[in-house]
Design an enzyme around this catalytic site. Structure first.
Site, PDB file in Angstrom:
ATOM      1  N   HIS A   1       2.055   3.126  -3.767  1.00  0.00           N
ATOM      2  CA  HIS A   1       0.595   3.099  -3.580  1.00  0.00           C
ATOM      3  C   HIS A   1       0.316   3.454  -2.116  1.00  0.00           C
ATOM      4  O   HIS A   1       1.147   3.186  -1.242  1.00  0.00           O
ATOM      5  CB  HIS A   1       0.142   1.667  -3.891  1.00  0.00           C
ATOM      6  CG  HIS A   1      -1.327   1.447  -3.925  1.00  0.00           C
ATOM      7  ND1 HIS A   1      -2.091   1.287  -2.790  1.00  0.00           N
ATOM      8  CD2 HIS A   1      -2.186   1.322  -4.969  1.00  0.00           C
ATOM      9  CE1 HIS A   1      -3.355   1.070  -3.138  1.00  0.00           C
ATOM     10  NE2 HIS A   1      -3.435   1.086  -4.458  1.00  0.00           N
TER      11      HIS A   1
ATOM     12  N   CYS B   1      -4.760   5.811  -6.108  1.00  0.00           N
ATOM     13  CA  CYS B   1      -4.214   5.595  -4.754  1.00  0.00           C
ATOM     14  C   CYS B   1      -2.734   5.975  -4.689  1.00  0.00           C
ATOM     15  O   CYS B   1      -1.942   5.295  -3.998  1.00  0.00           O
ATOM     16  CB  CYS B   1      -4.419   4.163  -4.273  1.00  0.00           C
ATOM     17  SG  CYS B   1      -6.140   3.724  -4.132  1.00  0.00           S
TER      18      CYS B   1
ATOM     19  N   GLN C   1       1.706  -5.250  -8.433  1.00  0.00           N
ATOM     20  CA  GLN C   1       1.664  -5.146  -9.900  1.00  0.00           C
ATOM     21  C   GLN C   1       2.757  -5.990 -10.555  1.00  0.00           C
ATOM     22  O   GLN C   1       2.949  -5.907 -11.776  1.00  0.00           O
ATOM     23  CB  GLN C   1       1.821  -3.681 -10.338  1.00  0.00           C
ATOM     24  CG  GLN C   1       0.728  -2.758  -9.856  1.00  0.00           C
ATOM     25  CD  GLN C   1      -0.655  -3.108 -10.429  1.00  0.00           C
ATOM     26  OE1 GLN C   1      -0.784  -3.840 -11.416  1.00  0.00           O
ATOM     27  NE2 GLN C   1      -1.693  -2.593  -9.794  1.00  0.00           N
TER      28      GLN C   1
ATOM     29  N   LYS D   1      -5.654  -9.544  -8.555  1.00  0.00           N
ATOM     30  CA  LYS D   1      -5.066  -8.913  -9.739  1.00  0.00           C
ATOM     31  C   LYS D   1      -4.431  -9.948 -10.667  1.00  0.00           C
ATOM     32  O   LYS D   1      -3.906  -9.618 -11.715  1.00  0.00           O
ATOM     33  CB  LYS D   1      -4.003  -7.882  -9.314  1.00  0.00           C
ATOM     34  CG  LYS D   1      -4.569  -6.683  -8.555  1.00  0.00           C
ATOM     35  CD  LYS D   1      -3.477  -5.703  -8.243  1.00  0.00           C
ATOM     36  CE  LYS D   1      -3.858  -4.686  -7.196  1.00  0.00           C
ATOM     37  NZ  LYS D   1      -4.848  -3.706  -7.654  1.00  0.00           N
TER      38      LYS D   1
HETATM   39  N1  PLP Z   1       0.139  -1.719  -4.304  1.00  0.00           N
HETATM   40  C1  PLP Z   1      -0.034  -1.487  -5.604  1.00  0.00           C
HETATM   41  C2  PLP Z   1       1.157  -1.120  -6.434  1.00  0.00           C
HETATM   42  C3  PLP Z   1      -1.302  -1.588  -6.168  1.00  0.00           C
HETATM   43  O1  PLP Z   1      -1.469  -1.346  -7.471  1.00  0.00           O
HETATM   44  C4  PLP Z   1      -2.398  -1.950  -5.329  1.00  0.00           C
HETATM   45  C5  PLP Z   1      -3.762  -2.017  -5.876  1.00  0.00           C
HETATM   46  O2  PLP Z   1      -4.110  -1.377  -6.837  1.00  0.00           O
HETATM   47  C6  PLP Z   1      -2.154  -2.205  -3.988  1.00  0.00           C
HETATM   48  C7  PLP Z   1      -0.875  -2.071  -3.503  1.00  0.00           C
HETATM   49  C8  PLP Z   1      -3.249  -2.598  -3.057  1.00  0.00           C
HETATM   50  O3  PLP Z   1      -3.746  -3.848  -3.385  1.00  0.00           O
HETATM   51  P1  PLP Z   1      -5.027  -4.453  -2.645  1.00  0.00           P
HETATM   52  O4  PLP Z   1      -6.089  -3.385  -2.728  1.00  0.00           O
HETATM   53  O5  PLP Z   1      -5.360  -5.664  -3.458  1.00  0.00           O
HETATM   54  O6  PLP Z   1      -4.633  -4.763  -1.265  1.00  0.00           O
END
Ligand code: PLP
Length: 408
Positions: free
Chosen positions: A122, A363, A202, A225
């Protein structure tokens, strides 16, 4: 499978309708819905215990501090952390990874060093490392993925030959659903002399996490999440590393003594929690963990992978659907495209039937480039979803196919 009728009854939002249809919420990889127990815990906190935490000499402040610290104890137990002090509250995965990049990274990465990430990461496990590398004159190396959507272990091995300082990877891919062999990746990273950073965004909501068994150095996750409020989450880190790291934010609460021209630091984890913390987030996260533990994380994981299997089987029967990611070792995330219908159009049309899915690059732009698509549609499951939701998804997709003249 979980008893979804009783689980759904715990989530007030799932009683609402969308365009006159039952709400079918399949965007859980983006954020989960919140059960009444979490909403009630937050309300109870504000009704009866709210005050600023730590250093309070009166009963209310002591109670607020206890509520906040109980959230930390719950998180430590949930991921089997080395100690309560290993849990630093943050706003979520993104802030946790930025904390590691800013504090451990700035202290330990030198010009010419390497940092390794993967092509399925991500943006929040890529961009903080890009910023660090640019600042330090270090090089970021991205490990490739295989045709079937796994981390390419041969390329991972080649990347480690350059003896990187940091190796970062996701436990579960939000765009492919791949569950990565994180203990093995950590072992390999350590053998190369690197620290291992696991993006658990995740993973923590969906499977049993044991950071001591993985033996990673840093583990990041987001509470929103996993049934908890927005802006909740934590960084879990080996206490010896936290002890040696400089603070991330300067301000109140993170200090021991402040002189005119310098300061000394509070004990861990408070050294990393400058300013008034989000107490409601810790309270909500504690309640969310209690709810998940009552269901049992092994049952949660089984439930979601069973749903993913059914979804893949049903979606495969639609002629023009392409599904991305591996067929096994996957979580309840099902990314797909449908003929040449743009995923955004698909998501908009599905919404007419009350079906909420996400569309876009999720993302993960470097990954999308490797898949050769600009965007995918993504259905992602959680504890309140069932086979009826998959049926609703499939029938809404067939309608969209008819509308666009795509073979169904
Ligand atoms: N990493 C992964 C694999 C994600 O799916 C997400 C969010 O979709 C994030 C990081 C970022 O999470 P946050 O926006 O809650 O900081």
């Amino acid at each position: 499978m979980l008893d979804t009728v009783s689980v759904r009854a715990d989530f007030p939002i799932l009683a609402r309708e969308e365009n006159g249809k039952r709400l079918v919420y399949l965007d859980n990889a983006a954020t989960s819905q919140k059960p009444r127990k979490v909403l009630d815990a937050i309300q109870h906190y504000y009704h009866f215990h709210n005050a600023n935490v730590h250093r309070g000499a009166y009963t209310l402040a002591v109670e607020a501090t206890e509520a906040y610290e109980a959230g930390r104890t719950a998180v430590a137990g949930f991921v089997n952390a080395w100690a309560r002090e290993a849990v630093v509250f943050t706003r979520g995965t993104t802030e946790s990874i930025n904390l590691v990049a800013s504090s451990w990274g700035r202290t330990n990465v030198q010009p010419g060093d390497r940092v390794v990430v993967t092509a399925m990461d991500h943006h929040s496990n890529i961009v903080p490392w890009q910023i660090l590398c640019q600042e330090k004159g270090a090089t970021l190396r991205m490990v490739e993925i295989t045709e079937d959507g796994r981390i390419d272990l041969s390329d991972f091995g080649r990347a480690l030959e350059s003896k990187p300082k940091i190796v970062a990877f996701p436990y579960v891919s939000n765009s492919l659903g791949t569950v990565n062999p994180v203990a093995q990746l950590t072992r390999l990273a350590h053998a190369a002399g690197a620290v291992a950073v696991v993006d658990g965004a995740q993973a923590a909501p969906h499977l049993r996490v044991d950071v001591q068994a993985i033996d990673c150095d840093f583990f990041a996750f987001s509470g929103h999440k996993m049934l908890a409020p927005m802006g909740s989450g934590a960084l879990i880190a080996k206490p010896a590393l936290l002890e040696a790291m400089p603070p991330y934010h300067g301000g109140g609460e993170m200090i021991e003594r402040v002189w005119d021209d310098h300061a000394t630091w509070n004990k861990i984890p408070h050294k990393f929690e400058g300013g008034t913390p989000n107490v409601e987030a810790a309270v909500g996260l504690g309640a969310a963990i209690a709810y998940l533990e009552q269901l049992g994380m092994d049952r949660v994981a089984e439930h979601e992978s069973a749903l993913a299997r059914v979804a893949i089987e049903r979606l495969t029967q639609i002629e023009s659907v392409t599904i991305y990611g591996p067929r096994d070792h996957r979580a309840g995330v099902v990314p797909f495209t449908y003929g040449d219908i743009h995923p955004h159009d698909l998501a908009t049309i599905l919404d007419r039937d009350g079906v909420c899915i996400r569309a876009g690059h999720h993302c993960t732009q470097p990954l999308m480039r490797r898949l050769g698509v600009a965007a995918t549609a993504r259905a992602s499951f959680y504890i309140y979803n069932d086979v009826d939701d998959i049926d609703a998804l499939v029938s809404a997709l067939r309608k969209a196919g008819e509308l666009f003249g795509v073979p169904a």
